[in-house]
Structure formats: structure tokens, C-alpha cells
Design a protein around this motif. Structure first.
Motif, short mmCIF file in Angstrom:
data_model
loop_
_atom_site.label_atom_id
_atom_site.label_comp_id
_atom_site.label_asym_id
_atom_site.label_seq_id
_atom_site.Cartn_x
_atom_site.Cartn_y
_atom_site.Cartn_z
N PRO A 87 0.79 -1.24 0.00
CA PRO A 87 0.00 0.00 0.00
C PRO A 87 0.82 1.28 0.00
O PRO A 87 0.39 2.29 -0.58
N ASP A 88 2.01 1.24 0.59
CA ASP A 88 2.88 2.42 0.60
C ASP A 88 4.08 2.26 -0.33
O ASP A 88 5.03 3.05 -0.25
N GLY A 89 4.07 1.23 -1.15
CA GLY A 89 5.16 1.00 -2.08
C GLY A 89 6.29 0.15 -1.53
O GLY A 89 7.02 -0.49 -2.27
N THR A 90 6.45 0.15 -0.22
CA THR A 90 7.43 -0.67 0.49
C THR A 90 6.76 -1.17 1.76
O THR A 90 5.63 -0.78 2.07
N GLY A 91 7.47 -2.00 2.50
CA GLY A 91 6.95 -2.41 3.80
C GLY A 91 6.19 -3.72 3.76
O GLY A 91 6.48 -4.62 2.98
N GLU A 92 5.16 -3.79 4.61
CA GLU A 92 4.43 -5.04 4.80
C GLU A 92 3.55 -5.37 3.59
O GLU A 92 2.89 -4.49 3.04
N VAL A 93 3.55 -6.64 3.22
CA VAL A 93 2.75 -7.10 2.09
C VAL A 93 1.28 -7.20 2.49
O VAL A 93 0.94 -7.68 3.57
N ASN A 94 0.42 -6.70 1.61
CA ASN A 94 -1.02 -6.78 1.82
C ASN A 94 -1.52 -8.11 1.25
O ASN A 94 -1.67 -8.26 0.03
N GLN A 95 -1.76 -9.07 2.11
CA GLN A 95 -2.13 -10.40 1.65
C GLN A 95 -3.46 -10.42 0.89
O GLN A 95 -3.66 -11.27 0.01
N ALA A 96 -4.36 -9.48 1.19
CA ALA A 96 -5.62 -9.44 0.44
C ALA A 96 -5.35 -9.14 -1.04
O ALA A 96 -6.05 -9.68 -1.92
N GLY A 97 -4.37 -8.30 -1.30
CA GLY A 97 -4.01 -8.01 -2.69
C GLY A 97 -3.41 -9.23 -3.37
O GLY A 97 -3.75 -9.54 -4.52
N ILE A 98 -2.53 -9.93 -2.68
CA ILE A 98 -1.95 -11.16 -3.23
C ILE A 98 -3.06 -12.15 -3.56
O ILE A 98 -3.08 -12.76 -4.65
N GLN A 99 -4.00 -12.31 -2.65
CA GLN A 99 -5.05 -13.31 -2.85
C GLN A 99 -5.96 -12.95 -4.02
O GLN A 99 -6.45 -13.83 -4.73
N TYR A 100 -6.18 -11.67 -4.25
CA TYR A 100 -6.99 -11.28 -5.41
C TYR A 100 -6.33 -11.75 -6.71
O TYR A 100 -6.97 -12.36 -7.58
N TYR A 101 -5.04 -11.47 -6.85
CA TYR A 101 -4.37 -11.85 -8.09
C TYR A 101 -4.19 -13.37 -8.19
O TYR A 101 -4.17 -13.92 -9.30
N ARG A 102 -4.13 -14.06 -7.08
CA ARG A 102 -4.11 -15.52 -7.13
C ARG A 102 -5.46 -16.05 -7.65
O ARG A 102 -5.50 -16.97 -8.48
N ARG A 103 -6.54 -15.46 -7.16
CA ARG A 103 -7.86 -15.89 -7.64
C ARG A 103 -8.01 -15.62 -9.13
O ARG A 103 -8.54 -16.45 -9.89
N LEU A 104 -7.58 -14.42 -9.55
CA LEU A 104 -7.68 -14.06 -10.96
C LEU A 104 -6.86 -15.03 -11.82
O LEU A 104 -7.36 -15.55 -12.84
N ALA A 105 -5.61 -15.27 -11.44
CA ALA A 105 -4.75 -16.16 -12.23
C ALA A 105 -5.29 -17.58 -12.26
O ALA A 105 -5.27 -18.25 -13.30
#
Length: 449
Positions: A87-105
Motif C-alpha cells: 500500500p505504501d510502495g514498500t513495507g508489509e505485504v497486503n495479503q488481500a491483494g496477493i489473494q486477489y491476483y491468485r484468484r484471478l490467475a
């Protein structure tokens, strides 16, 4: 002339970009991007429109994938929103974002469609822009780390990667002309941005190679190769200078040739090169992507900046005021093949914008009769077919775009999709061009080589 059917293993796909289609800009932990901020300034975007909802693909991707499958499309090029992952370009990974692209792929795989992911299609996290943006080396370094996160978290489902989409637009439209986010007008900053975009690309490739991830990685350019207005030597020189600025600033360092020094000297620009940068940028790529829409012409002009002046041409134009020049695509494929011999090529964007309305048919069905778009695509497909006939290693073609969407500074006033989006109801309506693409993929169309 010979009739040519595209090779059996040729990849037919379609393309979109995250901010243009996803919507859901405040959901599931996504941070702000420069394109969330830029439209909020009056005058930046037609009608003050934003991508807050766009085509709502974040919630409707399954419906869209079903349409892709019905057309026989073999690949979908989408982009990953950096602020959905970090969300800020660096730092902690937003797992909800990862999961969205996993679902899409995964949904694409389930439909027999290859996911092709672009890591950066212009939605820089606003926090990084606040810290200086692409003119700063730290942004390139952050991009390399973001890329490695995407490879690690998504690499089992996505094996085709594009580092950057059209770095020309990011640098020049974003930092020199102010027409795109972040809206700055600083030529020196644009030059620094070019180098750091190239460096970011190289750092992403480096992370991909060092991690031994499966698949292929490349880059997508919107090259500009204006033809000389006449055969006069000075007009040919003008074309060479224009190509140095508009294309070689991006392709030459990736090809291991460094930057075009003659252009830098003429423009009075210097780049923030550090030892080893050019080695990082010039690592082997598995393919190169071309986004092609038009070609112009230039003449020498002693009174013009850099001695180059665009001149009128005779071709009809699209609603974007872009001349329709299919032969320019053929020339561009030959040019890039000469610059990067033996590197496979893909057309990663090509399409036609219109203003469109739904037309009710006698049986009550809704149709969009976009025959001019079909003709545009047909002539460009023929140019691509000729290039393949010439021996150019063109491996695939992604039509821009799958669905109508937020067209950057034009807002929703221009429609590029082969699927119509009703922005009020979010209804999807395949256009006649969608059915034409289905026929092409099925092998029922022939093109002159």
C-alpha cells in the motif's frame, strides 16, 4: 500476394491495466496511487472522472473471463496494482491483494487462458511519489523488491511477466508534459525518471533470474519511429534524432548499447548513472512487447526544439487524432527485430478508440456495430502477418482492450474495448469486433502477406 493464416501456435490475447478496469480502489487494504490523486485536480482528467469504479473487474473478473473463453482468447494481459500489494510502495505485504491476483490467475488457468502479468502499468504508490517518484533511485530499488514479492507469491500461477508498460509515457507524459500522473513538468526530472525506470526493469529481471522462477520475463515499449517527411538528408537526420529521444532512450540500454549520447548532448541532459547500472539494465530478456497505434512523420527545422518538427500526414485518423498507418507496425517489427535480433516479439497492445452507443436490433438484442474498428484491426493483423512471412519472430498479439475502461486523461470519453461496458449497470455487451476476433482465432480469416 500470398494468403497467410497465422501459425497454429500463435498466441491471441487481449489486454487491460489495473487502474483502468479494476475499480475497488478503497477495498481490501489497497493504498493510494498517483492515479487516485491526479484526477482529483480539476482539469487533469476529462469530466473530472476517476477509476474508482471503472469496469469493476475486481468484482466481475469471472464474468469477464467467461467472455474471453467464449471468444477463444488464449491469453489475458492484466497488470498488478503495486498499491494492492504494498500500500505504501514498500513495507508489509497486503495479503488481500496477493489473494486477489491468485484468484484471478487461477480462474484464467481454469478457463484455459494464459495469465500475462504486467508489474507496472503506471499506478505508482502515492507514498513513493511523495518521496520523489521515478526521478529518485529509491523508486527503482523499491520496484525491484516489489517485483520479487510478486514472483515469490504468484510465480506458481503466473509464468509470463512484463516489467514495465510504456516507460515513455511514465517519463514524458508524467514528468515532462504533465499530461499524466503525477502531472509534473520538469524535463530534467523526466530524464532521471527514464534511467530509473530502466534500472527498475533491470532490477526486476535480476530478481527473476536470481530466484530461478519459472517462465519468461520481458518489457513492453510504445516505440515511436517517425518516418522522414522527404528523402532529404536533413529530414532523415530529424527522424534519427526523434527515434533516439522517443525510442532509443529505452531500447538501447536494454540492448546493451548504453544511452544515445548524441541526443543527450543535443538536449543538454545528464543521467544519474552509477557503476554497474548498465549491466543491470542490459540483462537478457525473454521477449519484447510492442504497443502500436500510429506512426507520424518529421522534418528538420532549425527553429524547432532538437531541430525536429512533426509534419501533417495524409492518413485518416482515429478519434484519438492518431493517423491510421498499418505499414508502420510492419516497419516497427522489422526495426525492433534488427535492434534485438533473435528476441521473440509480441504485440502487447493494438486497438481502436470510438465513441459508441448500443444499437437495439429488431429481435430486441443489443449490438455495437463497430465495423471501423474491425477494419482497423484487420489491416494491422495483415501487417503482422506480413512480418511473420518476412521471418520476424512475432509470437503473439494482444488486442487493446478487452473491455471499455478509464482511458487516463480522457476519462470515459473514449472506448477501446471489444466488449462494451455500460458504466451505469456494469452490463457487458460483446461488440461486433469481439465476434471478429473469435473468427480470427478460430482460423476463419485470411490475411495477405
Amino acid at each position: 500476394m500470398n494468403e497467410l493464416q497465422f501459425p497454429h501456435n500463435f498466441i491471441w490475447g487481449t489486454a487491460t491495466a489495473s487502474y483502468q478496469v479494476e475499480g475497488a480502489t478503497r477495498e481490501d487494504g489497497r493504498g493510494l496511487s498517483i492515479w487516485d490523486t491526479f484526477p482529483r485536480t480539476p482539469g487533469n482528467v476529462w469530466g473530472g472522472e476517476t477509476g474508482d469504479v471503472a469496469a469493476d473487474q475486481y468484482h466481475r473478473y469471472e464474468e469477464d473471463i467467461a467472455l474471453m473463453k467464449a471468444a477463444g482468447l488464449q491469453a489475458y494481459r492484466f497488470s498488478i496494482a503495486w498499491p494492492r500489494i504494498l500500500p505504501d510502495g514498500t513495507g508489509e505485504v497486503n495479503q488481500a491483494g496477493i489473494q486477489y491476483y491468485r484468484r484471478l490467475a487461477q480462474a484464467l488457468h481454469d478457463a484455459g487462458i494464459q495469465p500475462t502479468a504486467t508489474l507496472y502499468h503506471w499506478d505508482l504508490p502515492q507514498a513513493l511519489e511523495d518521496a520523489g517518484g521515478w526521478p529518485e533511485r529509491a523508486t527503482a530499488e523499491a520496484f525491484g523488491k516489489y517485483a520479487e514479492i510478486c514472483f515469490r507469491e504468484l510465480g506458481d500461477l503466473i509464468t509470463n511477466w512484463i516489467t514495465l508498460n510504456e516507460p515513455w509515457c511514465t517519463a514524458y507524459l508524467g514528468y515532462e508534459y504533465g499530461q499524466h500522473a503525477p502531472g509534473r513538468t520538469d524535463p530534467a526530472a523526466a530524464a532521471r525518471a527514464i534511467h530509473h525506470l530502466n534500472l527498475g526493469h533491470g532490477l526486476a529481471v535480476q530478481a527473476f533470474r536470481e530466484g530461478n522462477y519459472r517462465g519468461e520475463i520481458g518489457i513492453t515499449w510504445n516505440l515511436m519511429l517517425p518516418r522522414p517527411a522527404t528523402r532529404r538528408p536533413e529530414d532523415k537526420k530529424a527522424a534519427e534524432l526523434a527515434i533516439a529521444r522517443e525510442s532509443r532512450m529505452f531500447t538501447d540500454p536494454v540492448a546493451g548499447k548504453g544511452y544515445p549520447q548524441e541526443y543527450l548532448d543535443l538536449a543538454g541532459l545528464s543521467l544519474p548513472l552509477q557503476d554497474g547500472d548498465l549491466d543491470i539494465i542490459s540483462q537478457r530478456i525473454d521477449f519484447a512487447g510492442i504497443n502500436y497505434y500510429t506512426e507520424g512523420a518529421v522534418a528538420w527545422d532549425d527553429n524547432a526544439p532538437l531541430k525536429v518538427r512533426m509534419v501533417p500526414v495524409h492518413q485518416p485518423t482515429t478519434i484519438m487524432d492518431w493517423p491510421i498507418v498499418p505499414d508502420g507496425l510492419h516497419r516497427m517489427l522489422h526495426w525492433l527485430n534488427a535492434e534485438l535480433p533473435e528476441v521473440p516479439l509480441y504485440i502487447t497492445e493494438n486497438g481502436y478508440a470510438r465513441q459508441e452507443d448500443i444499437e437495439l436490433q429488431p429481435d430486441g438484442s443489443k449490438r455495437i456495430l463497430d465495423h471501423d474498428r474491425i477494419e482497423y484491426l484487420r489491416t494491422h493483423f495483415a501487417a503482422a502477418a506480413r512480418a511473420i512471412h518476412d521471418g520476424i519472430p512475432l509470437k503473439g498479439y494482444y488486442i487493446w482492450s478487452f473491455i471499455d475502461n478509464f482511458e487516463w486523461a480522457h476519462g470515459y470519453s473514449k472506448r477501446f474495448g471489444i466488449v462494451y461496458c455500460d458504466y451505469t449497470t456494469m452490463e457487458r455487451i460483446p461488440k461486433n469486433s469481439y465476434y471478429f476476433i473469435r473468427e480470427v482465432i478460430a482460423g476463419h480469416e485470411r490475411f495477405q502477406a
